[in-house]
Design a protein around this motif. Structure first.
Motif, PDB file in Angstrom:
ATOM      1  N   VAL A 222       0.843  -1.211   0.000  1.00  0.00           N
ATOM      2  CA  VAL A 222       0.000   0.000   0.000  1.00  0.00           C
ATOM      3  C   VAL A 222       0.874   1.256   0.000  1.00  0.00           C
ATOM      4  O   VAL A 222       0.586   2.224  -0.716  1.00  0.00           O
ATOM      5  CB  VAL A 222      -0.980  -0.017   1.195  1.00  0.00           C
ATOM      6  CG1 VAL A 222      -1.658   1.330   1.379  1.00  0.00           C
ATOM      7  CG2 VAL A 222      -2.012  -1.115   1.010  1.00  0.00           C
ATOM      8  N   LEU A 223       1.951   1.254   0.792  1.00  0.00           N
ATOM      9  CA  LEU A 223       2.863   2.408   0.800  1.00  0.00           C
ATOM     10  C   LEU A 223       3.481   2.628  -0.576  1.00  0.00           C
ATOM     11  O   LEU A 223       3.617   3.778  -1.020  1.00  0.00           O
ATOM     12  CB  LEU A 223       3.976   2.226   1.832  1.00  0.00           C
ATOM     13  CG  LEU A 223       3.623   2.439   3.292  1.00  0.00           C
ATOM     14  CD1 LEU A 223       4.844   2.182   4.172  1.00  0.00           C
ATOM     15  CD2 LEU A 223       3.081   3.841   3.529  1.00  0.00           C
ATOM     16  N   GLU A 224       3.864   1.554  -1.258  1.00  0.00           N
ATOM     17  CA  GLU A 224       4.453   1.692  -2.593  1.00  0.00           C
ATOM     18  C   GLU A 224       3.444   2.231  -3.590  1.00  0.00           C
ATOM     19  O   GLU A 224       3.774   3.084  -4.414  1.00  0.00           O
ATOM     20  CB  GLU A 224       5.020   0.352  -3.059  1.00  0.00           C
ATOM     21  CG  GLU A 224       6.280  -0.039  -2.321  1.00  0.00           C
ATOM     22  CD  GLU A 224       6.853  -1.370  -2.760  1.00  0.00           C
ATOM     23  OE1 GLU A 224       6.198  -2.098  -3.546  1.00  0.00           O
ATOM     24  OE2 GLU A 224       7.972  -1.688  -2.324  1.00  0.00           O
ATOM     25  N   ILE A 225       2.220   1.747  -3.520  1.00  0.00           N
ATOM     26  CA  ILE A 225       1.174   2.258  -4.425  1.00  0.00           C
ATOM     27  C   ILE A 225       0.895   3.724  -4.126  1.00  0.00           C
ATOM     28  O   ILE A 225       0.847   4.558  -5.039  1.00  0.00           O
ATOM     29  CB  ILE A 225      -0.111   1.410  -4.304  1.00  0.00           C
ATOM     30  CG1 ILE A 225       0.144  -0.008  -4.830  1.00  0.00           C
ATOM     31  CG2 ILE A 225      -1.269   2.068  -5.045  1.00  0.00           C
ATOM     32  CD1 ILE A 225      -0.950  -1.000  -4.476  1.00  0.00           C
ATOM     33  N   PHE A 226       0.729   4.055  -2.843  1.00  0.00           N
ATOM     34  CA  PHE A 226       0.485   5.442  -2.445  1.00  0.00           C
ATOM     35  C   PHE A 226       1.633   6.349  -2.893  1.00  0.00           C
ATOM     36  O   PHE A 226       1.418   7.396  -3.503  1.00  0.00           O
ATOM     37  CB  PHE A 226       0.304   5.527  -0.929  1.00  0.00           C
ATOM     38  CG  PHE A 226       0.296   6.931  -0.405  1.00  0.00           C
ATOM     39  CD1 PHE A 226      -0.823   7.735  -0.548  1.00  0.00           C
ATOM     40  CD2 PHE A 226       1.421   7.467   0.208  1.00  0.00           C
ATOM     41  CE1 PHE A 226      -0.837   9.044  -0.069  1.00  0.00           C
ATOM     42  CE2 PHE A 226       1.427   8.768   0.687  1.00  0.00           C
ATOM     43  CZ  PHE A 226       0.292   9.562   0.544  1.00  0.00           C
ATOM     44  N   GLY A 227       2.866   5.946  -2.578  1.00  0.00           N
ATOM     45  CA  GLY A 227       4.026   6.757  -2.950  1.00  0.00           C
ATOM     46  C   GLY A 227       4.140   6.942  -4.449  1.00  0.00           C
ATOM     47  O   GLY A 227       4.466   8.032  -4.930  1.00  0.00           O
ATOM     48  N   GLY A 228       3.867   5.880  -5.207  1.00  0.00           N
ATOM     49  CA  GLY A 228       3.922   5.986  -6.666  1.00  0.00           C
ATOM     50  C   GLY A 228       2.888   6.949  -7.211  1.00  0.00           C
ATOM     51  O   GLY A 228       3.182   7.749  -8.096  1.00  0.00           O
ATOM     52  N   ILE A 229       1.678   6.880  -6.689  1.00  0.00           N
ATOM     53  CA  ILE A 229       0.627   7.795  -7.150  1.00  0.00           C
ATOM     54  C   ILE A 229       0.984   9.234  -6.808  1.00  0.00           C
ATOM     55  O   ILE A 229       0.851  10.139  -7.629  1.00  0.00           O
ATOM     56  CB  ILE A 229      -0.739   7.397  -6.549  1.00  0.00           C
ATOM     57  CG1 ILE A 229      -1.208   6.069  -7.162  1.00  0.00           C
ATOM     58  CG2 ILE A 229      -1.777   8.492  -6.765  1.00  0.00           C
ATOM     59  CD1 ILE A 229      -2.412   5.457  -6.477  1.00  0.00           C
ATOM     60  N   VAL A 230       1.461   9.456  -5.592  1.00  0.00           N
ATOM     61  CA  VAL A 230       1.775  10.816  -5.149  1.00  0.00           C
ATOM     62  C   VAL A 230       2.976  11.390  -5.925  1.00  0.00           C
ATOM     63  O   VAL A 230       3.055  12.603  -6.119  1.00  0.00           O
ATOM     64  CB  VAL A 230       1.998  10.845  -3.616  1.00  0.00           C
ATOM     65  CG1 VAL A 230       2.449  12.199  -3.141  1.00  0.00           C
ATOM     66  CG2 VAL A 230       0.715  10.455  -2.903  1.00  0.00           C
TER      67      VAL A 230
END
Length: 133
Positions: free
Chosen positions: A65-73
């Motif tokens: 989830v952190l990787e997905i969030f960081g990638g989107i941001v």
């Protein structure tokens, strides 16, 4: 004459810099989102890797989830610095895990390069948001 050319080259680079940062952000975002989604796959490679390392299931999901969030941001210029900080922390943790549990030389270099790159994004985005641009 030389000073004038240097000034012209610097001005040209400053015009291209935001485009290059966005392209780099898009490349890293794609990579991080893809890896984050893979970590959410119950039958995937990452599930067995996290189990081998002794991490609980919730931690694999949290990292995904952190990787997905960081990638989107990373794709949002005014918030890119947040994604940079989040992903840098994840990559430092990944580097630590790989060094403790064994890793290839190339893998460690990639993780270190990624962490440094995310710090760049964090700093670049933060400076831009503080200036109001």
């Amino acid at each position: 004459m030389l000073l004038k050319r240097i000034h012209g080259a610097r001005a040209a680079l400053l015009k291209v810099q935001p485009i290059m940062v966005w392209l780099m952000s898009a490349w890293f975002a794609h990579s991080m989102i893809l890896n984050g989604v893979r970590k959410l796959d119950v039958d995937g490679l990452w599930t067995s890797a996290f189990e081998d390392w002794g991490y609980p299931v919730w931690f694999r999901i949290f990292i995904g989830v952190l990787e997905i969030f960081g990638g989107i941001v990373l794709l949002i210029p005014k918030l890119r610095y947040i994604g940079g900080f989040v992903l840098c922390a994840v990559m430092i943790g990944a580097l630590g895990t790989r060094l403790v549990f064994g890793t290839g030389y190339e893998d460690a270099i990639y993780l270190l390069f990624a962490a440094i790159s995310f710090l760049f994004f964090a700093n670049y985005g933060y400076r831009k948001s503080v200036k109001g641009n």
